[in-house]
Design a protein around this motif. Structure first.
Motif, PDB file in Angstrom:
ATOM      1  N   MET A   1       0.638  -1.278   0.012  1.00 17.37           N
ATOM      2  CA  MET A   1       0.145   0.074  -0.012  1.00 17.37           C
ATOM      3  C   MET A   1       0.881   1.286   0.027  1.00 17.37           C
ATOM      4  SD  MET A   1      -2.790  -1.336   2.879  1.00 17.37           S
ATOM      5  CE  MET A   1      -3.172  -3.149   2.787  1.00 17.37           C
ATOM      6  N   GLY A   2       1.707   1.331   1.061  1.00 17.80           N
ATOM      7  CA  GLY A   2       2.488   2.564   0.930  1.00 17.80           C
ATOM      8  C   GLY A   2       1.978   3.822   1.401  1.00 17.80           C
ATOM      9  N   THR A   3       0.635   3.844   1.616  1.00 22.02           N
ATOM     10  CA  THR A   3       0.204   5.145   2.056  1.00 22.02           C
ATOM     11  C   THR A   3      -0.661   5.011   3.481  1.00 22.02           C
ATOM     12  OG1 THR A   3      -1.971   4.335   0.706  1.00 22.02           O
ATOM     13  CG2 THR A   3      -0.304   5.915  -0.442  1.00 22.02           C
ATOM     14  N   PRO A   4      -1.146   6.056   3.941  1.00 16.89           N
ATOM     15  CA  PRO A   4      -1.752   5.755   5.242  1.00 16.89           C
ATOM     16  C   PRO A   4      -2.950   5.160   5.206  1.00 16.89           C
ATOM     17  CG  PRO A   4      -0.716   8.257   5.148  1.00 16.89           C
ATOM     18  CD  PRO A   4      -0.631   7.549   3.609  1.00 16.89           C
ATOM     19  N   VAL A   5      -3.188   4.342   6.161  1.00 15.06           N
ATOM     20  CA  VAL A   5      -4.380   3.600   6.373  1.00 15.06           C
ATOM     21  C   VAL A   5      -5.011   3.693   7.787  1.00 15.06           C
ATOM     22  CG1 VAL A   5      -3.646   1.796   4.680  1.00 15.06           C
ATOM     23  CG2 VAL A   5      -3.191   1.514   7.275  1.00 15.06           C
ATOM     24  N   THR A   6      -5.930   3.289   7.826  1.00 13.96           N
ATOM     25  CA  THR A   6      -6.754   3.242   9.365  1.00 13.96           C
ATOM     26  C   THR A   6      -6.720   1.802   9.801  1.00 13.96           C
ATOM     27  OG1 THR A   6      -8.297   4.920   8.809  1.00 13.96           O
ATOM     28  CG2 THR A   6      -8.801   3.761  10.621  1.00 13.96           C
ATOM     29  N   PHE A   7      -6.107   1.758  10.807  1.00 16.03           N
ATOM     30  CA  PHE A   7      -5.838   0.232  11.662  1.00 16.03           C
ATOM     31  C   PHE A   7      -6.932   0.333  12.657  1.00 16.03           C
ATOM     32  CE2 PHE A   7      -1.202   0.402  10.371  1.00 16.03           C
ATOM     33  CZ  PHE A   7      -1.149  -0.861   9.930  1.00 16.03           C
ATOM     34  N   VAL A   8      -7.686  -0.601  12.247  1.00 12.11           N
ATOM     35  CA  VAL A   8      -8.955  -0.824  13.408  1.00 12.11           C
ATOM     36  C   VAL A   8      -8.637  -2.125  14.117  1.00 12.11           C
ATOM     37  CG1 VAL A   8     -11.406  -1.336  13.429  1.00 12.11           C
ATOM     38  CG2 VAL A   8     -10.603   0.205  11.610  1.00 12.11           C
ATOM     39  N   LEU A   9      -8.292  -1.671  15.532  1.00 13.44           N
ATOM     40  CA  LEU A   9      -7.941  -2.942  16.572  1.00 13.44           C
ATOM     41  C   LEU A   9      -9.042  -3.328  17.316  1.00 13.44           C
ATOM     42  CD1 LEU A   9      -4.655  -0.582  17.346  1.00 13.44           C
ATOM     43  CD2 LEU A   9      -5.007  -2.284  15.566  1.00 13.44           C
ATOM     44  N   LEU A  10      -9.076  -4.546  17.346  1.00  8.86           N
ATOM     45  CA  LEU A  10     -10.032  -5.439  18.019  1.00  8.86           C
ATOM     46  C   LEU A  10      -9.656  -6.407  19.220  1.00  8.86           C
ATOM     47  CD1 LEU A  10     -12.135  -6.677  15.077  1.00  8.86           C
ATOM     48  CD2 LEU A  10     -12.245  -4.364  16.129  1.00  8.86           C
ATOM     49  N   HIS A  11      -9.851  -6.081  20.215  1.00 15.36           N
ATOM     50  CA  HIS A  11      -9.243  -6.659  21.477  1.00 15.36           C
ATOM     51  C   HIS A  11      -9.848  -8.125  21.459  1.00 15.36           C
ATOM     52  CE1 HIS A  11     -12.992  -6.244  23.810  1.00 15.36           C
ATOM     53  NE2 HIS A  11     -12.870  -4.960  23.349  1.00 15.36           N
ATOM     54  N   GLY A  12      -9.472  -9.090  22.407  1.00 13.67           N
ATOM     55  CA  GLY A  12      -9.846 -10.165  22.531  1.00 13.67           C
ATOM     56  C   GLY A  12     -10.969 -10.353  23.626  1.00 13.67           C
ATOM     57  N   ALA A  13     -11.101 -11.515  24.101  1.00 15.18           N
ATOM     58  CA  ALA A  13     -12.313 -11.680  25.231  1.00 15.18           C
ATOM     59  C   ALA A  13     -11.781 -11.130  26.486  1.00 15.18           C
ATOM     60  CB  ALA A  13     -12.287 -13.225  25.450  1.00 15.18           C
ATOM     61  N   ALA A  14     -12.892 -10.592  27.311  1.00 18.67           N
ATOM     62  CA  ALA A  14     -12.900 -10.187  28.529  1.00 18.67           C
ATOM     63  C   ALA A  14     -11.954  -8.952  28.873  1.00 18.67           C
ATOM     64  CB  ALA A  14     -12.407 -11.169  29.586  1.00 18.67           C
ATOM     65  N   SER A  15     -11.919  -8.113  27.799  1.00 20.24           N
ATOM     66  CA  SER A  15     -10.903  -6.961  27.677  1.00 20.24           C
ATOM     67  C   SER A  15     -11.491  -5.840  27.091  1.00 20.24           C
ATOM     68  CB  SER A  15      -9.511  -7.615  26.737  1.00 20.24           C
ATOM     69  OG  SER A  15      -8.812  -6.374  26.646  1.00 20.24           O
ATOM     70  N   ASP A  16     -10.580  -4.843  26.929  1.00 16.38           N
ATOM     71  CA  ASP A  16     -11.140  -3.526  26.415  1.00 16.38           C
ATOM     72  C   ASP A  16     -10.185  -2.908  25.362  1.00 16.38           C
ATOM     73  OD1 ASP A  16      -9.492  -2.125  27.957  1.00 16.38           O
ATOM     74  OD2 ASP A  16     -11.101  -1.544  29.321  1.00 16.38           O
ATOM     75  N   SER A  17     -10.440  -1.883  24.579  1.00 17.61           N
ATOM     76  CA  SER A  17      -9.450  -0.989  24.004  1.00 17.61           C
ATOM     77  C   SER A  17      -8.028  -1.115  24.307  1.00 17.61           C
ATOM     78  CB  SER A  17     -10.125   0.031  23.355  1.00 17.61           C
ATOM     79  OG  SER A  17     -10.361   0.644  24.079  1.00 17.61           O
ATOM     80  N   TRP A  18      -8.114  -0.700  25.733  1.00 21.93           N
ATOM     81  CA  TRP A  18      -6.738  -0.298  26.400  1.00 21.93           C
ATOM     82  C   TRP A  18      -5.594  -1.309  25.976  1.00 21.93           C
ATOM     83  CZ3 TRP A  18      -3.833  -3.570  29.720  1.00 21.93           C
ATOM     84  CH2 TRP A  18      -2.802  -3.024  30.231  1.00 21.93           C
ATOM     85  N   TYR A  19      -6.286  -2.684  25.596  1.00 19.23           N
ATOM     86  CA  TYR A  19      -5.243  -3.789  25.349  1.00 19.23           C
ATOM     87  C   TYR A  19      -4.153  -3.051  24.304  1.00 19.23           C
ATOM     88  CZ  TYR A  19      -3.334  -7.946  22.744  1.00 19.23           C
ATOM     89  OH  TYR A  19      -2.425  -8.846  22.347  1.00 19.23           O
ATOM     90  N   TRP A  20      -4.620  -2.445  23.181  1.00 16.49           N
ATOM     91  CA  TRP A  20      -3.763  -1.812  22.079  1.00 16.49           C
ATOM     92  C   TRP A  20      -2.996  -0.508  22.600  1.00 16.49           C
ATOM     93  CZ3 TRP A  20      -3.312  -5.207  18.570  1.00 16.49           C
ATOM     94  CH2 TRP A  20      -4.414  -6.087  18.280  1.00 16.49           C
ATOM     95  N   HIS A  21      -2.770  -0.048  23.840  1.00 20.68           N
ATOM     96  CA  HIS A  21      -2.329   1.276  24.209  1.00 20.68           C
ATOM     97  C   HIS A  21      -1.098   1.547  23.930  1.00 20.68           C
ATOM     98  CE1 HIS A  21      -0.887  -0.731  28.037  1.00 20.68           C
ATOM     99  NE2 HIS A  21      -0.261   0.392  28.408  1.00 20.68           N
ATOM    100  N   LEU A  22      -0.140   0.153  23.763  1.00 18.74           N
ATOM    101  CA  LEU A  22       1.502   0.444  23.728  1.00 18.74           C
ATOM    102  C   LEU A  22       1.693   0.132  22.081  1.00 18.74           C
ATOM    103  CD1 LEU A  22       2.601  -1.903  26.331  1.00 18.74           C
ATOM    104  CD2 LEU A  22       2.442   0.611  26.394  1.00 18.74           C
TER     105      LEU A  22
END
Length: 233
Positions: A1-22
């Motif tokens: 691709m080489g151009t900006p995209v939107t990463f849509v990050l989906l966490h696993g079970a029993a979690s929330d979006s904080w999982y991706w904070h790093l």
């Protein structure tokens, strides 16, 4: 691709979006947009449709979307791709469940042989497969102690509802797909996920170091892998 995209990050079970904070800040620093979705995992009425709708709503009008699915979210990511075929340009499965048409998430474990694979891996490593479940043994064994401690504030109830729905697609959607496994994953051992990926998707997975939660234990390696898939802008 080489151009900006939107990463849509989906966490696993029993979690929330904080999982991706790093991971999310590093993706943004590389020039991409990031949407980390909170899935309705604690809603006793939220099945696959509700999970899919939550993601589609979070995406909104964005285009050039890469959907990244951790663990349980592997059931959801391809459904999002099927809903938005003109906008989802890639699905990345990270230590993720790979569903089959008509199979429920509840039936997935026995159908794939996951339990036998986990037991064999535990025995080979000298762990007691019959010991009571301990999240630190199964999930957090390689997560830095401060991050593991913080994760306790982001644990949510996981209802069983999402495991009840038959996976509705007749086949995997026509979207470029990548599979990332973790070589020390104790829930989905590497040999198990290699074979499942080949059998169900015809793909050889790429591999990361560490256990089942790479966004917490190996954020740099995971970020580098995601950026390599899309090409840094």
């Amino acid at each position: 691709m080489g151009t900006p995209v939107t990463f849509v990050l989906l966490h696993g079970a029993a979690s929330d979006s904080w999982y991706w904070h790093l991971v999310a800040p590093a993706l943004r620093e590389a020039g991409h947009e990031v949407v980390a979705v909170d899935l309705p995992c604690d809603d006793p009425e939220a099945g696959l449709d509700a999970h899919t709708e939550a993601v589609v709503t979070a995406i909104g009008g964005r285009g050039e979307v890469v959907v990244v699915a951790q663990s349980l979210a592997g059931l959801v990511a391809p459904l999002v791709a099927a809903r938005l075929p003109d906008r989802v340009v890639m699905v990345v499965m990270v230590a993720a469940m790979i569903p089959a048409p008509g199979e429920t998430g509840g039936a997935w474990w026995a159908a794939t042989g996951q339990q036998e694979a986990q037991r064999a891996a535990d025995l080979a490593a000298g762990r007691d497969p019959d010991a009571p479940f301990d999240p630190f043994v199964t999930f957090l064994h390689d997560v830095p102690p401060d991050v593991a401690a913080a994760s306790a504030e982001h644990t949510r109830d996981q209802t069983s509802r999402v495991f009840d729905d038959p996976w509705p697609l007749p086949s995997w959607p026509a979207v470029p797909t990548r599979v990332l496994l973790c070589r020390d994953d104790r829930l989905f051992p590497a040999p198990f996920l290699r074979e499942l990926s080949r059998a169900r998707l015809g793909l050889t997975p790429d591999e990361l170091p560490g256990g089942h939660l790479p966004a917490l234990a190996q954020p740099k390696a995971l970020t580098e892998a995601l950026l390599a898939y899309v090409g840094e802008p």
